[in-house]
Design a protein around this motif. Structure first.
Motif, short mmCIF file in Angstrom:
data_model
loop_
_atom_site.label_atom_id
_atom_site.label_comp_id
_atom_site.label_asym_id
_atom_site.label_seq_id
_atom_site.Cartn_x
_atom_site.Cartn_y
_atom_site.Cartn_z
N HIS A 241 0.78 -1.24 0.00
CA HIS A 241 0.00 0.00 0.00
C HIS A 241 0.81 1.29 0.00
O HIS A 241 0.35 2.30 -0.53
N GLU B 211 1.29 3.31 -3.07
CA GLU B 211 0.05 3.85 -3.64
C GLU B 211 -0.41 5.13 -2.94
O GLU B 211 -1.40 5.72 -3.35
N GLY B 212 0.29 5.52 -1.89
CA GLY B 212 -0.08 6.75 -1.18
C GLY B 212 -1.01 6.48 -0.01
O GLY B 212 -1.12 5.37 0.50
N TRP B 213 -1.69 7.52 0.43
CA TRP B 213 -2.55 7.46 1.61
C TRP B 213 -3.93 6.91 1.31
O TRP B 213 -4.45 6.05 2.01
N GLY C 162 -6.78 8.63 -4.41
CA GLY C 162 -5.81 7.62 -4.84
C GLY C 162 -6.47 6.27 -4.94
O GLY C 162 -7.69 6.18 -5.01
N ASN D 92 -5.87 2.14 -3.35
CA ASN D 92 -5.14 1.08 -2.66
C ASN D 92 -4.06 1.60 -1.72
O ASN D 92 -3.05 0.96 -1.50
N GLY D 93 -4.29 2.78 -1.14
CA GLY D 93 -3.32 3.37 -0.23
C GLY D 93 -3.36 2.79 1.17
O GLY D 93 -4.00 1.77 1.43
N GLU E 195 -4.53 4.11 4.14
CA GLU E 195 -5.45 4.61 5.17
C GLU E 195 -6.27 3.50 5.83
O GLU E 195 -6.51 3.55 7.04
#
Length: 130
Positions: free
Chosen positions: A88, A91-93, A99, A101-102, A104
């Motif tokens: 993850h 993929e960022g947050w 976005g 698949n981050g 969070e």
């Protein structure tokens, strides 16, 4: 109904749905073969994927039974952190919206597990005044 019980039920439902459907739609096998094996876990990707999902099922049952909560929490938090690192983070947050698949979702689950495991808070260093 206590807040802790509500959190345990909610997390158990999330863990079960996230795991059980993959057992019947080839999702676990695909995750092991098409992802884990490709990032360096070959030939153990499918075994690892099944281990992860079965650990989620066991954790869900333990949460519902209110047994071995810290053990279930530590194992699941480890899996979630590894998921952040391996899947993850790049993929960022955001999971959706800003976005895809981050981190969070995993972050929230980790915090909820800590709240379940330590309903009275985590005491880091308590000194005695005696």
């Amino acid at each position: 109904m206590s807040a802790n019980l509500l959190l345990r039920i909610a997390v158990a439902i999330i863990l079960l749905t996230h795991s059980v459907f993959g057992m019947f739609n080839n999702g676990i096998h695909d995750f092991g073969n098409l992802f884990l094996n490709q990032i360096g876990f070959a030939p153990y990707g499918v075994f690892l994927a099944w281990s992860i999902k079965l650990s989620h099922v066991v954790a869900a049952v333990l949460l519902l039974a209110n047994k071995y909560i810290k053990l279930a929490g530590f194992i699941t938090i480890f899996v979630l952190i590894m998921g952040i690192i391996l899947v993850h983070f790049k993929e960022g947050w955001f999971v959706v919206g800003g976005g895809r698949n981050g981190v969070e979702y995993n972050f929230l689950l980790i915090i909820v597990f800590l709240a379940i495991m330590y309903p009275n808070g985590i005491i880091i260093n308590q000194k005695s005044n005696s």
